[in-house]
Design an enzyme around this catalytic site. Structure first.
Site, PDB file in Angstrom:
ATOM      1  N   SER A 188       0.843  -1.200   0.000  1.00 41.59           N
ATOM      2  CA  SER A 188       0.000   0.000   0.000  1.00 41.59           C
ATOM      3  C   SER A 188       0.875   1.246   0.000  1.00 41.59           C
ATOM      4  CB  SER A 188      -0.897   0.017   1.231  1.00 41.59           C
ATOM      5  OG  SER A 188      -0.116   0.313   2.375  1.00 41.59           O
ATOM      6  N   LYS A 189       0.224   2.370  -0.243  1.00 38.74           N
ATOM      7  CA  LYS A 189       0.933   3.643  -0.237  1.00 38.74           C
ATOM      8  C   LYS A 189       1.574   3.882   1.130  1.00 38.74           C
ATOM      9  CE  LYS A 189      -0.236   8.550  -0.561  1.00 38.74           C
ATOM     10  NZ  LYS A 189       1.026   8.945  -0.006  1.00 38.74           N
ATOM     11  N   ARG A 190       0.873   3.419   2.163  1.00 40.58           N
ATOM     12  CA  ARG A 190       1.403   3.620   3.514  1.00 40.58           C
ATOM     13  C   ARG A 190       2.744   2.905   3.726  1.00 40.58           C
ATOM     14  NH1 ARG A 190      -2.594   1.408   6.483  1.00 40.58           N
ATOM     15  NH2 ARG A 190      -4.076   1.922   4.834  1.00 40.58           N
TER      16      ARG A 190
END
Ligand code: GLU
Length: 513
Positions: A264-266
């Protein structure tokens, strides 16, 4: 026609709902490699039928990202082609006509249930699903008299068209990577295919109709679309297109670098790597997300890195150009399980590709970095910049790293490394350095080969400590005790600058207490 005789036509079909995620880029790449290998066509289709999720700038972003990476499109919105338009919002007539085909054939029906009515059903029936077990208790063209249906439509009542899934069927999905998977049609719901409210089809209908009309031979997409595949098989069948239905290939997910679960972007924010090909400025939140391009990656490194996330060439070759990837790519060597996003490997690829650039090419790439640090590149000759870069390039992963390693060639030290002062700047050092400056003043030839033996000989002759003197010398010129060979530095920097820096160092370096 068998799949092997068929002309290879693949499509990358993103929805312009935001920046293209790096997983989507890998999907596009695998489509491209497969198309090129088979002399086929690569289509870029913009799936923008979900007007709610449309994001301005996303389509341009997709085009720019693919162009940057060298993923060339044969047919698409900008390229044109025989099966256009290639943007779904411009194909309404086609979808309307196909919705009618299904309605006329009794494979789909019209449903008037309002969101409130559907919510009421959900509250009443646990795990409510609109299907064979419930559709008879709903407000649709299967339960209402034909005149009533006509009246409601004429009055402008909003409706949807739902696919009629027959229960008790075995639905077979053939996937090139996963083999045959059979599922029971009972678990499927009567998916919405079309909404009168915006006169647009849903993803499922548009996707199937377009793949058919665009003569797509292979649907190569992310694993997240696998749950849609049984419905798509049934839709091909309902249209009578099963014989030419495309071959499915569902690619495994990209996983977090440090564990299980989807990348994910996180993860990128947490571990410090981009998950988007290009920098993205979110038009609503104003947030900026990092991109591979802006972070200093070369497109060929990103392509090579992504190609190996889920595929290998059958041996341990790692560095491959786009042409080599095209030649070697094969689904036979694609993994079925998720690929950990080993971003450190991405850095290694970038390092490796940077080494293949000439010093002159790297110097050009370095110029904007110099500017960003307040240095005017034209104050230095191209040769000077190239030689400086050449001395340090083996140490860099990114062009921007050149500043850390070669910045001193362009800017005299403003600070001197404290730990080296403590270790090397002994009380006799200001005097030694002044004497060194004087020795250098008298040297007509500053080439490393000539200067090195002279300086080393002088240190020995004076009985000075070689390590301390050379490191103190380096401290005045570089600002810290690391970097390329000292006499290559002085050869490039030249006599005046070298001596100036020694004298500045004597003035500025405060001996440790
Ligand atoms: N529009 C879908 C997406 O955003 C396409 C999925 C497919 O390739 O069928 O990825």
């Amino acid at each position: 026609m068998s799949q092997t005789e068929r002309e290879v036509r693949v499509r990358f079909a993103p929805s312009p709902t935001g920046p293209l995620h790096i997983g989507g880029v890998r999907t596009a790449l695998y489509n491209y490699l497969f198309a090129r290998q088979h002399g086929g066509k690569m289509i870029l289709r913009i799936e923008d039928t979900d007007s709610q999720r449309f994001v301005p700038g996303a389509e341009e972003y997709i085009n720019e990202a693919l162009a940057w990476l060298g993923i060339d499109i044969d047919e698409g919105v900008r390229e044109g082609g025989p099966y256009g338009p290639y943007k779904q919002s411009e194909r309404r007539d086609i979808y309307r006509e196909h919705v009618k085909m299904l309605l006329d054939a009794g494979k789909a029906y019209i449903a008037f249930d309002t969101p409130d009515e559907l919510n009421a059903k959900r509250a009443e029936i646990p795990n409510f699903q609109y299907d064979a077990s419930t559709r008879n208790s709903m407000r649709n063209s299967l339960t209402l008299p034909a005149e009533e249906v006509k009246r409601l439509i004429d009055e402008g009542t909003q409706y949807v068209v739902r696919f009629l899934v027959e229960p008790g069927r075995d639905v077979e999905v053939d996937d090139l990577l996963r083999g045959r998977v059979t599922i029971k049609s009972d678990i499927l719901d009567d998916k919405v295919l079309y909404k009168s409210a915006d006169d647009l089809p849903t993803y499922h209908l548009a996707n199937i109709v377009d793949d058919h009309l665009m003569k797509v031979s292979h649907v190569i997409r992310g694993e997240e679309w696998l749950p849609s595949a049984p419905l798509h098989v049934l839709l091909y069948e309902a249209f009578g297109w099963s014989d030419t239905a495309p071959q499915f290939v569902h690619l495994p997910l990209l996983l977090k670098p440090d564990g299980k679960g989807k990348l994910s972007k996180r993860d990128g924010d947490r571990l410090g790597f981009p998950v988007f090909p290009l920098e993205w400025h979110d038009p609503t939140s104003g947030d900026t997300s990092r991109g591979y391009r802006e972070s200093g990656y070369l497109p060929e490194a990103v392509v090579n890195f992504l190609a190996l996330l889920g595929w290998n060439p059958g041996d341990d070759t790692e560095v491959m150009s786009m042409d080599e990837l095209i030649a070697k790519f094969s689904f036979a060597h694609c993994s079925r399980s998720g690929a950990k996003f080993a971003f450190e490997k991405g850095k290694w690829f970038n390092h490796t590709y940077l080494q293949t650039k000439s010093d002159a090419e790297l110097a050009e790439l370095f110029k904007p970095v110099l500017k960003a640090h307040g240095i005017e590149p034209s104050d230095f000759s191209d040769e000077y910049i190239a030689r400086a870069v050449g001395m340090v390039k083996s140490r860099i992963n990114f062009v921007s790293d050149l500043w850390d390693h070669a910045g001193f060639f362009f800017k005299e030290p403003v600070e001197y490394e404290a730990k080296s002062i403590r270790k090397r700047w002994t009380p006799d050092m200001p005097g030694n350095m002044a004497a060194l400056a004087e020795l250098l003043e008298s040297q007509p030839d500053f080439s490393a080969a000539v200067l090195e033996p002279i300086v080393l000989g002088w240190i020995a002759e004076k009985g000075m400590h070689l390590g301390n003197v050379m490191n103190a010398f380096r401290l005045t010129v570089v600002g810290e005790c690391k970097g390329p060979h000292m006499f290559e530095i002085t050869e490039l920097m030249g006599k005046d600058e070298t001596i100036r820096r020694i004298r500045t160092g004597i003035e500025r370096i405060q001996p440790a207490e």
